[in-house]
Write an enzyme that holds these catalytic residues in place. Structure first.
Site, PDB file in Angstrom:
ATOM      1  CE  LYS D 170      -3.979   2.308   1.467  1.00 13.71           C
ATOM      2  NZ  LYS D 170      -4.863   2.764   2.522  1.00 13.71           N
ATOM      3  CE  LYS D 238       0.579   7.807   7.721  1.00 10.20           C
ATOM      4  NZ  LYS D 238      -0.734   7.375   8.173  1.00 10.20           N
TER       5      LYS D 238
END
Lengths: 289, 289, 289, 289
Positions: D170, D238
């Site tokens: 991911k 992030k």
């Protein structure tokens, strides 16, 4: 030794003055002739055109503001080209790109003259103190004959081979300078934003293996957001761009210089182009928090 | 003044020796006890555990190889924590991250002891010569009491505020160093690939505003493809990463450091991690032409 | 409608053929005249020089290999300029830089002719299928008169304003393409080096919001280290460089494009310039571990 | 098939509803129990703690907001761990880092339970439509037993091997997405600053090999300076950081992702962290000219 001298801007005037002080016979020319007065008081002769200077002197030094002025003094009416001939030497100490140098070289040598480019590293103060670094390239014999003058003007002169190499070497030096300035800026901003003192960082850097006159000279004013233009940011960025183009021609990947160049471009877009190149720290600093 | 000293690696041994030479009474401990022998010959006492050293001495300095060793000496059986108490000071000069420092600080002060972190800038030679730069942070009073020792170990010591600031400042200094090394490497390679002499470039840089001991010290060997490890590339890259993480926490964008970090990572992937960090030039150089 | 057509390379031939198939009367010229034969079989007329084509036809399309060829066809002896005049339109669909386009525009309009540049997005297959994207700029009326031809050659044509805008738009499109290709390459390599399947990554990407024909078309061969040149890497890198130069002129900082450009330069230095631009993944992959 | 479902946020609620609609017997739990009401109306049962759900159901799916919530549901009082045992399966579809997943896996399997992580690609709309992409990893048998549920929740599910691989995949997908968004932003800004229409650029991109739902979906609002948060910029940044850290561990140099990450950081420093990640274009645009 007798020399001609074309161009009496900040740099040229200091350099011509040094030659006079060291006993050279100097014949000067400047686009605005009144700028010659101070030199004349110190013993210089004056001519009314570059062509006349060339006619009179075996060696002529030029120190012009940019490639455009360097070309104009050679190719325009009453220019260098009208009188240059076998036996005469033309020494262009202006900062120009390799292409401009090559064009001037071709024209001068086409008339039988000899040519070296000799851009310098150093600004007003070193020019006044005869402490320039001279990056010469072109006719080797002319370089050697120029050494007495170079010894007065600079602390060291280098002969770098064929015309264009002087310009290239200067770009490389300036590229390192631009990347270093970014490294320095990022460190100062990071210190500040993490609650450390950026003045203390200067002190620490000054004691270690990275201590250098540039950090020492510019750091304190950068910490006060002050950027009096010694070397304008837009010129630094132009030199980064040209150095990257040189890398492109030679398939040298330089990601750090490329990142630094983009930071200088961001600084330009923030309206900082006319400030000193240390103003790039403003692009690093910029935030809304 | 009497001090304990934990850790006698290359750095620690040189530092403890300096303290002895300057009249300090020194009690040493090292995991491999035989390494204490040379110090004993010069007048040091020895203890068999960190706890014993702490028990005996009001002040104890530690100089350990990495965060893991720094934690182990404090928290393991017979460690610092067993004897630390009010009235005692613990001075950790190891290079560790801020988090490790904070953990040690909390444990020491929880027992009533006092703590400063005091990482140094400088490697073997400055350690031997007492020329380190000391980046201290934590208990201000302990820092002041430590000054006689710091004056022997270093040429200058800084007090940077709360624990963690010493570690952060060191990362920032190393980040600037890593970016500068990349700027330098790109310049040397570009000179070489455009047919200029990279040795001449060193000479020119050395005469100008960027002259610094690092370029001067490492440049000549870099031009000979030699990278004896003074500061291993993998450690430099780790410090770049940690400095970038510090920038991340504080929302400071540092594109030049980020580009330099990726160059160091490429160098690691080329198998250069254990060489000196100047070997990053090999990643710039690498080509098949 | 009758049109002239200059240049029968891979692209030009497919385009001229499409015009013939759709009932246009086409007069062709090519430097190597024998390349006209196939077109003649399909009903084209031939002229022996660009000047003759211009003389004969009200509208002439050019599709030449590079800026040099584009200039030569206009300015050389028996070139476009000798016959262009009021009432005639010249449509240059070659991929050239804005400067070249502007030079041609000035010459054509100086003789009373009308000019549009109309570079295309798309290569051999879309040219054959009449599915090009046409980025036109210059004389608006000429653009409108050209629409019947453009409708045959492409699936969509855009009018972008003044001459130079077509070239610029194409550079921007290619810049995005080059950065995307690097993003894709870094992802594929990261998957592979972390022990994930880069083929599975392709499948995942294909199902999500980033799915696009380029990833789909090139991904599988990239995972097999195969880079048959559809768009050579050296041309992609040149377009990145020119797009960055455009950003430089306009003070737009583009750090991601700059990083991508340096990756393409590294790929060139690894000898991959003649392969497809997707070979940049080899520069990301390259390691000695 | 009977399943437990922990966490009824935007995503979880849509997913649990889909399971009910397709005939699954679903037992739900949510920290704020009132959020269960709508599901109960559609036939769900409710439990008062994660432990109760686990006790009741052979298979339990979790969809929690972040690593912290994911850990709390497992390890806190009345949590998953109190009832998990041999014969039971726990399927965590939350987006967490590999480390969190590994910690949960260790705890679950330590009690004899089985575990897969199964983060999804896709947000609210695909969740409602059962069109998620499921990136599963861990216990292969449990994955296979979960397929009937995955077929309802997503359009495709992948089994990626050991726990942690789902999280890693991911990150890689999101890293490509972040770099692409920067490439796109730089192109749009460059078009605009050179006097071209950024809306026309969207049209051109949409016709070519780079056309993709992300450009198509976000481009028009970016051109209107509108960034309603579908995926907040600070989360995108992030993920870039974590993907770069993954590259760091594996010595993969990713200069384009690194440059993109710094652009996102700059955007954060401009106060754009809570807007959609497409707001990074504001950092590219930002200038004072």
């Amino acid at each position: 030794m007798e020399v001609g001298f074309l161009g009496l801007g900040i740099m040229g005037k200091a350099m011509a003055m040094n030659l006079l002080k060291h006993g050279f016979k100097v014949t000067v020319w400047n686009r605005t002739l009144s700028k010659c007065d101070e030199l004349v008081e110190h013993g210089a002769s004056v001519c009314e055109s570059p062509a006349e200077v060339i006619k009179k002197c075996k060696y002529t030094i030029a120190m012009l503001s940019d490639p455009c002025a360097a070309l104009s003094v050679v190719f325009d009416k009453d220019g260098v080209l009208e009188q240059i001939c076998e036996g005469k030497g033309y020494i262009d100490m202006s900062t120009v790109d390799a292409e401009t140098s090559l064009k001037i070289n071709e024209a001068i040598t086409g008339k039988g003259g000899r040519f070296i480019e000799a851009p310098v590293s150093g600004s007003k103060k070193p020019a006044e103190d005869g402490q320039l670094i001279i990056l010469a390239a072109g006719d080797k014999a002319l370089f050697e004959e120029s050494i007495p003058a170079f010894d007065v003007l600079g602390k060291k002169s280098f002969f770098l081979g064929q015309v264009g190499n002087g310009a290239k070497m200067k770009l490389i030096v300036n590229m390192i300078m631009g990347s270093m300035m970014n490294a320095f800026s990022e460190g100062l901003v990071l210190a500040d934003k993490t609650g450390l003192s950026s003045d203390t960082l200067l002190d620490i850097l000054d004691l270690g293996a990275m201590t250098n006159p540039m950090f020492k000279g510019k750091g304190p004013s950068m910490n006060k957001n002050s950027y009096p233009p010694a070397f304008p940011l837009k010129h630094q960025q132009k030199d980064m761009r040209l150095a990257l183009a040189l890398g492109d021609e030679n398939a040298v990947s330089m990601p750090v210089a490329a990142a630094a160049n983009e930071a200088f471009k961001k600084a330009r877009s923030l309206g900082l182009g006319d400030l000193d190149f240390s103003a790039v720290i403003e692009a690093v600093k910029f935030s809304k928090e």
